[in-house]
Design a protein around this motif. Structure first.
Motif, PDB file in Angstrom:
ATOM      1  N   THR A 115      73.031 -59.784 -15.333  1.00 31.08           N
ATOM      2  CA  THR A 115      74.033 -59.755 -14.267  1.00 31.08           C
ATOM      3  C   THR A 115      75.373 -60.374 -14.663  1.00 31.08           C
ATOM      4  OG1 THR A 115      73.118 -61.821 -13.373  1.00 31.08           O
ATOM      5  CG2 THR A 115      72.275 -59.753 -12.470  1.00 31.08           C
ATOM      6  N   ASP A 116      75.421 -61.080 -15.802  1.00 30.93           N
ATOM      7  CA  ASP A 116      76.683 -61.662 -16.254  1.00 30.93           C
ATOM      8  C   ASP A 116      77.508 -60.670 -17.075  1.00 30.93           C
ATOM      9  OD1 ASP A 116      74.622 -61.817 -18.126  1.00 30.93           O
ATOM     10  OD2 ASP A 116      75.475 -63.557 -19.153  1.00 30.93           O
ATOM     11  N   TYR A 117      76.976 -59.468 -17.288  1.00 36.89           N
ATOM     12  CA  TYR A 117      77.701 -58.420 -18.007  1.00 36.89           C
ATOM     13  C   TYR A 117      78.334 -57.452 -17.010  1.00 36.89           C
ATOM     14  CZ  TYR A 117      75.859 -59.852 -22.537  1.00 36.89           C
ATOM     15  OH  TYR A 117      75.584 -60.562 -23.679  1.00 36.89           O
ATOM     16  N   VAL A 118      79.592 -57.081 -17.265  1.00 36.44           N
ATOM     17  CA  VAL A 118      80.291 -56.166 -16.360  1.00 36.44           C
ATOM     18  C   VAL A 118      80.179 -54.713 -16.807  1.00 36.44           C
ATOM     19  CG1 VAL A 118      81.926 -57.858 -15.472  1.00 36.44           C
ATOM     20  CG2 VAL A 118      82.473 -56.601 -17.573  1.00 36.44           C
ATOM     21  N   GLU A 141      78.790 -54.859 -31.329  1.00 37.91           N
ATOM     22  CA  GLU A 141      77.700 -54.936 -30.360  1.00 37.91           C
ATOM     23  C   GLU A 141      77.860 -56.049 -29.329  1.00 37.91           C
ATOM     24  OE1 GLU A 141      72.807 -55.382 -30.320  1.00 37.91           O
ATOM     25  OE2 GLU A 141      73.933 -55.644 -32.191  1.00 37.91           O
ATOM     26  N   LYS A 142      78.058 -57.274 -29.794  1.00 43.59           N
ATOM     27  CA  LYS A 142      78.003 -58.430 -28.902  1.00 43.59           C
ATOM     28  C   LYS A 142      79.359 -58.753 -28.281  1.00 43.59           C
ATOM     29  CE  LYS A 142      74.076 -60.391 -31.388  1.00 43.59           C
ATOM     30  NZ  LYS A 142      73.549 -61.563 -32.136  1.00 43.59           N
ATOM     31  N   ASP A 143      79.293 -59.441 -27.156  1.00 45.69           N
ATOM     32  CA  ASP A 143      80.496 -59.765 -26.390  1.00 45.69           C
ATOM     33  C   ASP A 143      81.557 -60.462 -27.235  1.00 45.69           C
ATOM     34  OD1 ASP A 143      81.897 -60.201 -23.694  1.00 45.69           O
ATOM     35  OD2 ASP A 143      81.651 -62.267 -24.385  1.00 45.69           O
ATOM     36  N   ALA A 144      81.159 -61.462 -28.003  1.00 45.45           N
ATOM     37  CA  ALA A 144      82.122 -62.219 -28.805  1.00 45.45           C
ATOM     38  C   ALA A 144      82.810 -61.330 -29.832  1.00 45.45           C
ATOM     39  CB  ALA A 144      81.422 -63.387 -29.499  1.00 45.45           C
ATOM     40  N   VAL A 178      95.124 -47.140 -18.773  1.00 43.11           N
ATOM     41  CA  VAL A 178      93.900 -46.347 -18.654  1.00 43.11           C
ATOM     42  C   VAL A 178      92.677 -47.241 -18.903  1.00 43.11           C
ATOM     43  CG1 VAL A 178      92.934 -44.059 -19.112  1.00 43.11           C
ATOM     44  CG2 VAL A 178      95.326 -44.472 -19.613  1.00 43.11           C
ATOM     45  N   ASP A 179      91.711 -46.809 -19.717  1.00 42.98           N
ATOM     46  CA  ASP A 179      90.482 -47.583 -19.886  1.00 42.98           C
ATOM     47  C   ASP A 179      90.720 -48.890 -20.641  1.00 42.98           C
ATOM     48  OD1 ASP A 179      90.971 -45.581 -21.956  1.00 42.98           O
ATOM     49  OD2 ASP A 179      89.141 -46.277 -22.919  1.00 42.98           O
ATOM     50  N   TRP A 180      91.578 -48.866 -21.649  1.00 41.21           N
ATOM     51  CA  TRP A 180      91.828 -50.065 -22.448  1.00 41.21           C
ATOM     52  C   TRP A 180      92.371 -51.197 -21.574  1.00 41.21           C
ATOM     53  CZ3 TRP A 180      95.030 -49.772 -27.633  1.00 41.21           C
ATOM     54  CH2 TRP A 180      94.767 -50.917 -28.397  1.00 41.21           C
ATOM     55  N   GLY A 181      93.349 -50.872 -20.755  1.00 45.42           N
ATOM     56  CA  GLY A 181      93.897 -51.879 -19.856  1.00 45.42           C
ATOM     57  C   GLY A 181      92.857 -52.401 -18.881  1.00 45.42           C
ATOM     58  N   LEU A 182      91.985 -51.497 -18.411  1.00 52.50           N
ATOM     59  CA  LEU A 182      90.920 -51.901 -17.492  1.00 52.50           C
ATOM     60  C   LEU A 182      89.959 -52.872 -18.170  1.00 52.50           C
ATOM     61  CD1 LEU A 182      89.592 -51.502 -14.689  1.00 52.50           C
ATOM     62  CD2 LEU A 182      88.281 -49.621 -15.701  1.00 52.50           C
ATOM     63  N   TRP A 183      89.569 -52.568 -19.414  1.00 54.54           N
ATOM     64  CA  TRP A 183      88.642 -53.458 -20.129  1.00 54.54           C
ATOM     65  C   TRP A 183      89.258 -54.848 -20.321  1.00 54.54           C
ATOM     66  CZ3 TRP A 183      85.866 -49.954 -18.723  1.00 54.54           C
ATOM     67  CH2 TRP A 183      85.636 -48.723 -19.319  1.00 54.54           C
ATOM     68  N   LYS A 188      87.869 -60.625 -18.392  1.00 56.15           N
ATOM     69  CA  LYS A 188      88.057 -61.963 -17.832  1.00 56.15           C
ATOM     70  C   LYS A 188      87.083 -62.231 -16.683  1.00 56.15           C
ATOM     71  CE  LYS A 188      92.548 -61.200 -17.333  1.00 56.15           C
ATOM     72  NZ  LYS A 188      93.983 -61.448 -17.013  1.00 56.15           N
ATOM     73  N   GLU A 189      86.353 -61.173 -16.273  1.00 58.00           N
ATOM     74  CA  GLU A 189      85.395 -61.296 -15.171  1.00 58.00           C
ATOM     75  C   GLU A 189      83.949 -61.425 -15.656  1.00 58.00           C
ATOM     76  OE1 GLU A 189      86.297 -61.567 -12.052  1.00 58.00           O
ATOM     77  OE2 GLU A 189      88.431 -61.208 -12.447  1.00 58.00           O
ATOM     78  N   GLY A 190      83.676 -60.940 -16.882  1.00 56.42           N
ATOM     79  CA  GLY A 190      82.301 -60.977 -17.362  1.00 56.42           C
ATOM     80  C   GLY A 190      82.193 -60.514 -18.805  1.00 56.42           C
ATOM     81  N   LYS A 191      80.959 -60.301 -19.249  1.00 60.09           N
ATOM     82  CA  LYS A 191      80.688 -59.982 -20.647  1.00 60.09           C
ATOM     83  C   LYS A 191      80.604 -58.478 -20.904  1.00 60.09           C
ATOM     84  CE  LYS A 191      78.085 -64.231 -21.642  1.00 60.09           C
ATOM     85  NZ  LYS A 191      76.783 -64.771 -22.111  1.00 60.09           N
ATOM     86  N   PHE A 192      80.784 -58.118 -22.200  1.00 61.87           N
ATOM     87  CA  PHE A 192      80.679 -56.741 -22.669  1.00 61.87           C
ATOM     88  C   PHE A 192      79.486 -56.607 -23.620  1.00 61.87           C
ATOM     89  CE2 PHE A 192      85.611 -56.630 -22.615  1.00 61.87           C
ATOM     90  CZ  PHE A 192      85.619 -56.334 -21.263  1.00 61.87           C
ATOM     91  N   TYR A 193      78.965 -55.383 -23.703  1.00 62.05           N
ATOM     92  CA  TYR A 193      77.911 -55.109 -24.687  1.00 62.05           C
ATOM     93  C   TYR A 193      77.972 -53.641 -25.095  1.00 62.05           C
ATOM     94  CZ  TYR A 193      73.361 -55.067 -27.004  1.00 62.05           C
ATOM     95  OH  TYR A 193      72.355 -54.953 -27.928  1.00 62.05           O
ATOM     96  N   ASN A 194      77.832 -53.384 -26.393  1.00 62.25           N
ATOM     97  CA  ASN A 194      77.740 -52.024 -26.916  1.00 62.25           C
ATOM     98  C   ASN A 194      76.357 -51.802 -27.515  1.00 62.25           C
ATOM     99  OD1 ASN A 194      80.187 -50.500 -26.559  1.00 62.25           O
ATOM    100  ND2 ASN A 194      81.202 -51.862 -28.027  1.00 62.25           N
ATOM    101  N   MET A 195      75.596 -50.894 -26.954  1.00 58.99           N
ATOM    102  CA  MET A 195      74.314 -50.533 -27.547  1.00 58.99           C
ATOM    103  C   MET A 195      74.564 -49.827 -28.873  1.00 58.99           C
ATOM    104  SD  MET A 195      72.005 -49.297 -24.301  1.00 58.99           S
ATOM    105  CE  MET A 195      71.423 -50.521 -23.120  1.00 58.99           C
TER     106      MET A 195
END
Length: 276
Positions: A115-118, A141-144, A178-183, A188-195
């Motif tokens: 739930t901490d991933y957006v 892959e990872k948020d950092a 567009v999407d880049w600006g949105l990301w 700043k609201e939560g974490k990212f992850y790439n499978m």
């Protein structure tokens, strides 16, 4: 597939793509995850696009929204999401298609458990307009690692991503970035992850930009938008100077002929540069 109490809303914006739109829609309908609603925003098509949509609407409920101004891609995305009932949002371009039938299922499962991933994205396979493969690649892959390079280059492939609708709302929706600006705002609201899996087959365009950017922005205008994004978020993410350098390199790179073998080699080089 059912639309009762949909969890995932898929947004497709289209303009005069009767030859490829059906392939995109079909890839959504083939998803193994059942709770999906499909929203198609038609940006004023004058070809057989409406007939293509209707042919699928006979067996699956599609929300169809027609707007006359084909240059308003950002508005179309926001309009689609404003009409979405889902907890999660996915965007698919009309000339691309999902190549993993379990894409949505995997991503919903991940976000429900974390739930901490957006958002959660994946890898993509690039083809030219003749269907020839250009490249395939997996993103950090990872948020950092994603946030380490996201100011340098967009490390989340838009049409592979599934994100939380409430995160989109907090970020203020899509704007000229567009999407880049949105990301950059969502980060700043939560974490990212790439499978580390391939989710989409992406069609490249001769000018090096997606079709919607070709209609709305010149190369120079898009360069200025990119530089503006980097300046706005230089205190939020690392690598500001490298980001500016990469921005100019990619700008000049976009002028190379799309089929030139050298351009394919430079494409790989660009990804190496942004990882430095």
């Amino acid at each position: 597939m059912t639309n009762n109490n949909p969890v995932v809303s898929v947004i497709i914006t289209t303009y005069n793509r009767e030859k490829s739109l059906g392939r995109a829609i079909k890839s959504v309908l083939k998803q193994s995850y059942c709770n999906i609603e499909l929203i198609v925003i038609d940006n004023g098509s004058t070809d057989g696009t409406r007939a293509v949509i209707q042919s699928y609407a006979n067996s699956f409920k599609i929300k169809y929204i027609y707007q006359r101004d084909q240059n308003r891609y950002i508005y179309a995305l926001n309009e689609g999401i404003n009409n979405a009932e889902g907890k999660y949002i996915a965007v698919l371009d009309d000339d691309d298609f999902w190549c993993d039938e379990d894409k949505t299922k995997k991503q919903v499962s991940f976000l429900e458990k974390n739930t901490d991933y957006v958002l959660v994205g994946g890898g993509l396979i690039g083809i030219d307009q003749g269907g020839e493969e250009i490249a395939r690649y997996l993103l950090p892959e990872k948020d950092a690692d994603i946030k380490k390079t996201i100011l340098i280059s967009n490390t989340l492939a838009h049409t592979t991503v599934l994100y939380r609708k409430d995160a989109w709302e907090k970020a203020g929706g899509y704007d000229e970035g567009v999407d880049w600006g949105l990301w950059l705002r969502m980060g700043k609201e939560g974490k990212f992850y790439n499978m580390q899996e391939f989710f989409i087959v992406y069609t490249g365009h001769a000018r090096g930009n997606p079709g919607y950017l070709e209609k709305k922005y010149t190369r120079w205008e898009w360069l200025k938008i990119n530089i503006g994004l980097k300046k706005k978020h230089k205190s939020d993410y690392p690598g500001y100077r490298r980001a500016l350098l990469f921005c100019w390199i990619r700008y000049f790179y976009s002028f190379l002929p799309f089929r030139l073998p050298l351009k394919r080699e430079l494409w790989s080089l660009l990804f190496k540069i942004r990882k430095l």
